[in-house]
Structures are given as structure tokens and as C-alpha cells.
Design an enzyme around this catalytic site. Structure first.
Site, PDB file in Angstrom:
ATOM      1  N   LYS A 163       0.856  -1.179   0.000  1.00 28.48           N
ATOM      2  CA  LYS A 163       0.000   0.000   0.000  1.00 28.48           C
ATOM      3  C   LYS A 163       0.895   1.232   0.000  1.00 28.48           C
ATOM      4  CE  LYS A 163      -3.856   1.669   2.794  1.00 28.48           C
ATOM      5  NZ  LYS A 163      -4.458   1.574   4.124  1.00 28.48           N
ATOM      6  N   HIS A 208      -0.172   4.497   0.355  1.00 28.04           N
ATOM      7  CA  HIS A 208      -0.749   5.657   1.044  1.00 28.04           C
ATOM      8  C   HIS A 208      -1.138   5.214   2.461  1.00 28.04           C
ATOM      9  CE1 HIS A 208      -4.042   3.356  -0.676  1.00 28.04           C
ATOM     10  NE2 HIS A 208      -4.791   3.824   0.306  1.00 28.04           N
TER      11      HIS A 208
END
Ligand code: OMP
Length: 223
Positions: free
Chosen positions: A109, A111
Site C-alpha cells: 500500500k 498511502h
């Protein structure tokens, strides 16, 4: 070889839930197997609670394995690590009662909190990997890479079933190779030998399956 009561219960439960089935199955390795173990069929709250207890029983049978985090590789390992730490919280050996858990994302991921590990951080900790089945060892080697790159230590591996099959290039099984090459203990709730013994005990239709499994073992079994 003595079949422990929890192993007998586990095999009976896996057959009843259709997790352990008999027929003709083509494996990832291309081998045609007379049985298949599909952990994805532990698909209810009750069966997930039970499978956690069996993993916990197998782990507790090895007090020498010391670990801080139970790690479940995505995807099948995710519910397995959660249910295992819940079971350990009530039935584990004293040092195993309050352990951490985490799992990986298949795609990192970029963010929010970022990264590819969800749950407890791995760095500097002793990791016990929980997985469904090891045949050729491809999936488990990916977990070993994750642990190495996180600067953590592999404390052990626990699987539901050890198929006791040799790898493609040696007479050892993938599990034996991992134990020898990395000095890592691998614990299985049951082995193929345990399943054959159970089927023979039951006799009848189940007993008849044992013969096909022994034949398969003669062809593909590890030394
Ligand atoms: P390796 O990655 O070769 O060790 O194979 C393990 C994987 O094989 C499992 O994670 C499953 O995707 C699959 N498998 C089973 O789930 N159950 C079996 O009884 C046999 C296999 C298999 O294909 O060997």
C-alpha cells in the site's frame, strides 16, 4: 507411531467438512493425487474456531519453539493466523498465551500507513509462519523472503498437513529441506502417515482409500 486424540479429531473433522477429500486431483506440481486438502473449505465461524485449536495444539506440542509473532501469508494464511492466536490465548503454553500476529498484503500500500505488513511489525522479532499445506515449498519460501527482508528471524512453521512428498529435485520433502537448510522446525497438525493410519482404523469405505494413498506415497513419497 501414535495418533494423538486431537489428530484423530482433526482428520475426522476435515473429512466431515469436505476439507480432506478423496478422488483424483491434479496438484500444483502436476502430480495426480488420490486426495486433496482444501483449507478454503473451513468456511464457517465454528470450523475456523476449531482449526485454530488444532493449530494451537500442534504448536503447544513443541514447547521448544519460541516465537513473538504468528505470521499468516496472504491469502489463505490470514484467517489461519488470526484463529491460531485466539486459540493460543486460551489453550497455549504459558509463554504462547499472548502472542502477536500479522499478515502481508499481496500488493504494498503506498498511502495511509503504507507498507505490506498488516498487524504486528516483524523487525527484530521471532516469527512463526502458519500455512495450510506445503508440497513443493514454493509458497513457504515466499514467506521466508518476507521475514528475511523485514530483518526478522524465522522461528518455525506450522501447517495443517505434511503431505510427506519428495521435491522435484531431491529425495527429501520440501519440509525436510526447510528443516535441514534453515534449521527451522516445521510442525504439522497431521502427516500423510497419520491420515493413512486413521483411514485403516476406520475400515470400510474410508479404509479402502488408504490403499490408494499408500500407492501414491510409494511413487512420490519423501525418503
Ligand atoms: P507448494 O507451494 O508447492 O508448497 O504447494 C502448496 C500449495 O499447494 C497450497 O498452498 C495449495 O495451493 C496447494 N495444495 C493444497 O491446497 N492442498 C493439497 O492437498 C495439495 C496442494 C498442491 O497443489 O500441492
Amino acid at each position: 507411531m501414535v495418533l494423538e486424540q486431537y489428530q484423530r479429531d482433526f482428520i475426522s473433522f476435515a473429512i466431515a467438512d469436505g476439507v480432506l477429500s478423496f478422488g483424483e486431483f491434479t496438484l500444483k506440481s502436476g502430480r495426480k493425487s488420490p486426495y486433496f486438502f482444501n483449507a478454503g473449505k473451513f468456511n464457517s465461524g465454528a470450523s475456523l474456531a476449531k482449526i485454530g485449536q488444532y493449530y494451537a495444539a500442534a504448536i503447544s506440542s513443541r514447547a521448544d519453539i519460541e516465537f513473538d509473532v504468528v505470521f499468516g501469508p496472504a491469502y489463505k494464511g490470514i484467517p489461519l493466523c488470526a484463529t491460531t492466536v485466539i486459540a493460543l490465548a486460551t489453550t497455549g503454553n504459558e509463554s504462547q498465551r499472548d502472542v502477536l500476529y500479522s499478515f502481508n498484503r499481496k500488493e504494498a500500500k503506498d498511502h495511509g500507513e503504507g507498507g505490506s505488513i498488516v498487524g504486528a511489525a516483524l523487525k527484530g522479532r521471532r516469527i512463526l509462519v502458519v500455512d495450510d499445506v506445503i508440497t513443493a515449498g514454493t509458497a513457504i519460501r515466499e514467506s521466508m523472503d518476507i521475514i528475511r527482508s523485514a530483518e526478522a528471524t524465522l522461528a518455525g512453521v506450522v501447517v495443517a498437513i505434511d503431505r510427506q512428498e519428495r521435491g522435484r529435485d531431491s529425495s527429501l520433502s520440501a519440509i525436510q529441506e526447510i528443516e535441514r537448510q534453515h534449521g527451522t522446525p516445521v510442525v504439522a497438525v497431521v502427516t500423510l502417515d497419520n491420515v493413512v493410519e486413521y483411514l485403516q482404523e476406520q475400515g470400510g469405505e474410508l479404509g479402502a482409500m488408504a490403499g490408494a494413498m499408500e500407492e501414491y506415497r510409494r511413487e512420490y513419497g519423501a525418503a
